[in-house]
Design a protein around this motif. Structure first.
Motif, PDB file in Angstrom:
ATOM      1  N   VAL A 216      -5.918 -41.733  48.965  1.00  0.00           N
ATOM      2  CA  VAL A 216      -7.374 -41.742  48.757  1.00  0.00           C
ATOM      3  C   VAL A 216      -7.670 -40.936  47.496  1.00  0.00           C
ATOM      4  O   VAL A 216      -7.648 -39.714  47.500  1.00  0.00           O
ATOM      5  N   ARG A 217      -7.969 -41.635  46.402  1.00  0.00           N
ATOM      6  CA  ARG A 217      -8.183 -40.974  45.118  1.00  0.00           C
ATOM      7  C   ARG A 217      -9.639 -40.590  44.904  1.00  0.00           C
ATOM      8  O   ARG A 217      -9.962 -39.880  43.952  1.00  0.00           O
ATOM      9  N   GLY A 218     -10.509 -41.064  45.772  1.00  0.00           N
ATOM     10  CA  GLY A 218     -11.914 -40.717  45.693  1.00  0.00           C
ATOM     11  C   GLY A 218     -12.658 -41.362  46.846  1.00  0.00           C
ATOM     12  O   GLY A 218     -12.155 -42.298  47.481  1.00  0.00           O
ATOM     13  N   VAL A 219     -13.858 -40.849  47.146  1.00  0.00           N
ATOM     14  CA  VAL A 219     -14.667 -41.357  48.255  1.00  0.00           C
ATOM     15  C   VAL A 219     -16.096 -41.553  47.782  1.00  0.00           C
ATOM     16  O   VAL A 219     -16.664 -40.689  47.092  1.00  0.00           O
ATOM     17  N   ILE A 220     -16.661 -42.695  48.129  1.00  0.00           N
ATOM     18  CA  ILE A 220     -18.080 -42.962  47.916  1.00  0.00           C
ATOM     19  C   ILE A 220     -18.707 -43.073  49.295  1.00  0.00           C
ATOM     20  O   ILE A 220     -18.472 -44.038  50.019  1.00  0.00           O
ATOM     21  N   LYS A 239     -10.872 -34.386  42.884  1.00  0.00           N
ATOM     22  CA  LYS A 239     -11.141 -35.775  43.279  1.00  0.00           C
ATOM     23  C   LYS A 239     -12.637 -36.097  43.171  1.00  0.00           C
ATOM     24  O   LYS A 239     -13.477 -35.356  43.686  1.00  0.00           O
ATOM     25  N   PRO A 240     -12.958 -37.230  42.551  1.00  0.00           N
ATOM     26  CA  PRO A 240     -14.365 -37.633  42.477  1.00  0.00           C
ATOM     27  C   PRO A 240     -14.883 -38.063  43.854  1.00  0.00           C
ATOM     28  O   PRO A 240     -14.252 -38.876  44.540  1.00  0.00           O
ATOM     29  N   ILE A 241     -16.002 -37.511  44.248  1.00  0.00           N
ATOM     30  CA  ILE A 241     -16.639 -37.860  45.514  1.00  0.00           C
ATOM     31  C   ILE A 241     -18.130 -38.023  45.252  1.00  0.00           C
ATOM     32  O   ILE A 241     -18.791 -37.124  44.712  1.00  0.00           O
ATOM     33  N   LEU A 242     -18.638 -39.174  45.626  1.00  0.00           N
ATOM     34  CA  LEU A 242     -20.058 -39.480  45.444  1.00  0.00           C
ATOM     35  C   LEU A 242     -20.710 -39.653  46.811  1.00  0.00           C
ATOM     36  O   LEU A 242     -20.219 -40.412  47.650  1.00  0.00           O
ATOM     37  N   LEU A 243     -21.809 -38.942  47.024  1.00  0.00           N
ATOM     38  CA  LEU A 243     -22.636 -39.135  48.212  1.00  0.00           C
ATOM     39  C   LEU A 243     -23.948 -39.770  47.760  1.00  0.00           C
ATOM     40  O   LEU A 243     -24.548 -39.346  46.768  1.00  0.00           O
ATOM     41  N   MET A 244     -24.400 -40.760  48.513  1.00  0.00           N
ATOM     42  CA  MET A 244     -25.531 -41.585  48.071  1.00  0.00           C
ATOM     43  C   MET A 244     -26.535 -41.722  49.215  1.00  0.00           C
ATOM     44  O   MET A 244     -26.163 -42.127  50.324  1.00  0.00           O
ATOM     45  N   TYR A 245     -27.809 -41.374  48.951  1.00  0.00           N
ATOM     46  CA  TYR A 245     -28.840 -41.391  49.980  1.00  0.00           C
ATOM     47  C   TYR A 245     -30.067 -42.160  49.501  1.00  0.00           C
ATOM     48  O   TYR A 245     -30.464 -42.054  48.335  1.00  0.00           O
ATOM     49  N   GLY A 246     -30.689 -42.887  50.419  1.00  0.00           N
ATOM     50  CA  GLY A 246     -31.886 -43.646  50.123  1.00  0.00           C
ATOM     51  C   GLY A 246     -33.151 -42.841  50.325  1.00  0.00           C
ATOM     52  O   GLY A 246     -33.189 -41.625  50.150  1.00  0.00           O
ATOM     53  N   ASP A 247     -34.198 -43.520  50.767  1.00  0.00           N
ATOM     54  CA  ASP A 247     -35.538 -42.939  50.865  1.00  0.00           C
ATOM     55  C   ASP A 247     -35.899 -42.690  52.340  1.00  0.00           C
ATOM     56  O   ASP A 247     -35.112 -42.992  53.240  1.00  0.00           O
ATOM     57  N   TYR A 248     -37.086 -42.134  52.553  1.00  0.00           N
ATOM     58  CA  TYR A 248     -37.648 -41.914  53.900  1.00  0.00           C
ATOM     59  C   TYR A 248     -36.758 -40.993  54.744  1.00  0.00           C
ATOM     60  O   TYR A 248     -36.644 -41.154  55.966  1.00  0.00           O
ATOM     61  N   VAL A 306     -22.908 -47.748  40.972  1.00  0.00           N
ATOM     62  CA  VAL A 306     -21.673 -47.271  41.590  1.00  0.00           C
ATOM     63  C   VAL A 306     -20.479 -47.669  40.732  1.00  0.00           C
ATOM     64  O   VAL A 306     -19.559 -46.869  40.493  1.00  0.00           O
ATOM     65  N   SER A 307     -20.467 -48.906  40.254  1.00  0.00           N
ATOM     66  CA  SER A 307     -19.371 -49.378  39.407  1.00  0.00           C
ATOM     67  C   SER A 307     -19.259 -48.532  38.141  1.00  0.00           C
ATOM     68  O   SER A 307     -18.143 -48.149  37.731  1.00  0.00           O
ATOM     69  N   GLN A 308     -20.377 -48.214  37.526  1.00  0.00           N
ATOM     70  CA  GLN A 308     -20.357 -47.385  36.318  1.00  0.00           C
ATOM     71  C   GLN A 308     -19.818 -45.996  36.622  1.00  0.00           C
ATOM     72  O   GLN A 308     -19.086 -45.407  35.814  1.00  0.00           O
ATOM     73  N   TRP A 309     -20.180 -45.456  37.781  1.00  0.00           N
ATOM     74  CA  TRP A 309     -19.658 -44.145  38.198  1.00  0.00           C
ATOM     75  C   TRP A 309     -18.143 -44.202  38.340  1.00  0.00           C
ATOM     76  O   TRP A 309     -17.427 -43.293  37.895  1.00  0.00           O
TER      77      TRP A 309
END
Length: 316
Positions: A216-220, A239-248, A306-309
């Motif tokens: 596991v080289r990274g987690v989204i 390791k690159p790790i991205l957490l992504m959250y929406g609205d409300y 996400v792809s650009q990240w």
């Protein structure tokens, strides 16, 4: 996306699981059709707790590490394929952006199959109803479910809500360890990769990062609802790790708690040397996203981000 997609390869495989011998069950006669009736003896040898994976390799790849897409709780890999209103899902978007993609049906979900014997899984399964989905996935207020009136600015295609709830499948709450073993078996087949995990899948993915740090080289993490403790520096450092959250995100007390947990986990990962980035979409000026942001009306834009990240961190 109107251009044709050329694939270098595609296929599927099962990974992991365990052989099980069933004994002591009663036999009976069953009718498979109106003309095919025969004795059925459930005792014998089976294989349970495997994962199923379907993979797609584009002819022209933009980065070397494949994306492994892991569904959330009570759902299957189908959640990545198309949106409920028929638009391309993240599977298609990522392929057109040049990523190799592996879509997982983990233990008990979709084509992975499930164990119907209490001697294998002793608890009863649960399945999410439409009312729970409406509130939990932040489509609208609970009291507005009957009218199907969503939050102001809601990006989820509410007109296709009844199609969306067809995604729900039974799940066994006590199978988290089996899900981890299933995902680890997938990783051993795929090799080094990036995990893209939604909701409950976040906990499984972060546990897999701990168990298989070389793979596991990274987690989204797409609004992960669980994590892995304790965190060891050697598994996350650099390791690159991205957490992504929406609205409300203040819609329910549960989501308020999950936001706090996500912030705390990100801080801990950072303190252990992880390369952490958190996207609070509403704070970035991207409003209206639900918990199912890979299905929202801006899912293509989000996939490109996400792809650009990914491309900024991994390239040939």
């Amino acid at each position: 996306m109107t251009h044709a997609l050329a694939l270098a390869d595609f296929g599927s495989f099962f990974a992991g699981g365990r052989p099980v011998k069933i004994e002591g069950e009663s036999s009976r006669t069953v009718a498979f059709t109106r003309t095919a009736s025969l004795p059925y003896d459930p005792n014998g040898h089976y294989h349970f707790e495997q994962a199923y994976v379907q993979y797609f390799i584009p002819a022209h790849r933009t980065q070397p590490l494949p994306l492994v897409l892991l569904h959330g709780g009570g759902m299957t890999g189908a959640m990545w394929e198309n949106t409920p209103d028929g638009r391309p899902g993240w599977l298609q978007h990522f392929l057109h952006l040049g990523h190799a993609v592996y879509v997982v049906d983990n233990v008990e979900r979709g084509r992975a199959g499930w164990a119907p014997f209490e001697s294998v899984w002793s608890e009863s399964p649960v399945i999410r109803n439409a009312e729970e989905s409406w509130s939990l996935f932040r489509f609208g207020r609970a009291e507005d479910f009957v009218r199907r009136e969503g939050f102001k600015g809601q990006r989820f295609p509410l007109g296709a809500f009844d199609t969306f709830i067809q995604h729900a499948v039974p799940r066994w709450i006590g199978n988290n360890d089996a899900a981890l073993r299933g995902l680890c078996a997938v990783l051993e087949r795929v090799g080094p990769c990036l995990l893209v995990a939604h909701s409950h899948g976040g906990e499984v993915a972060f546990r897999a990062l701990k168990e298989k740090p070389d793979l596991v080289r990274g987690v989204i993490g797409i609004e992960p609802s669980g994590f892995a403790e304790p965190i060891r520096s050697k598994t996350v450092a650099g390791k690159p790790i991205l957490l992504m959250y929406g609205d409300y995100l203040n819609a329910t007390p549960l989501w308020e708690r999950l936001v706090v947990a996500g912030r705390e986990y990100a801080n801990t990962l950072q303190s252990k040397g992880g390369d952490i980035e958190t996207w609070w979409l509403a704070e970035m000026g991207i409003h209206g996203n639900s918990h199912m942001l890979m299905m929202d009306d801006n899912n293509g834009e989000l996939a490109r981000r996400v792809s650009q990240w990914v491309l900024a961190r991994f390239s040939f």
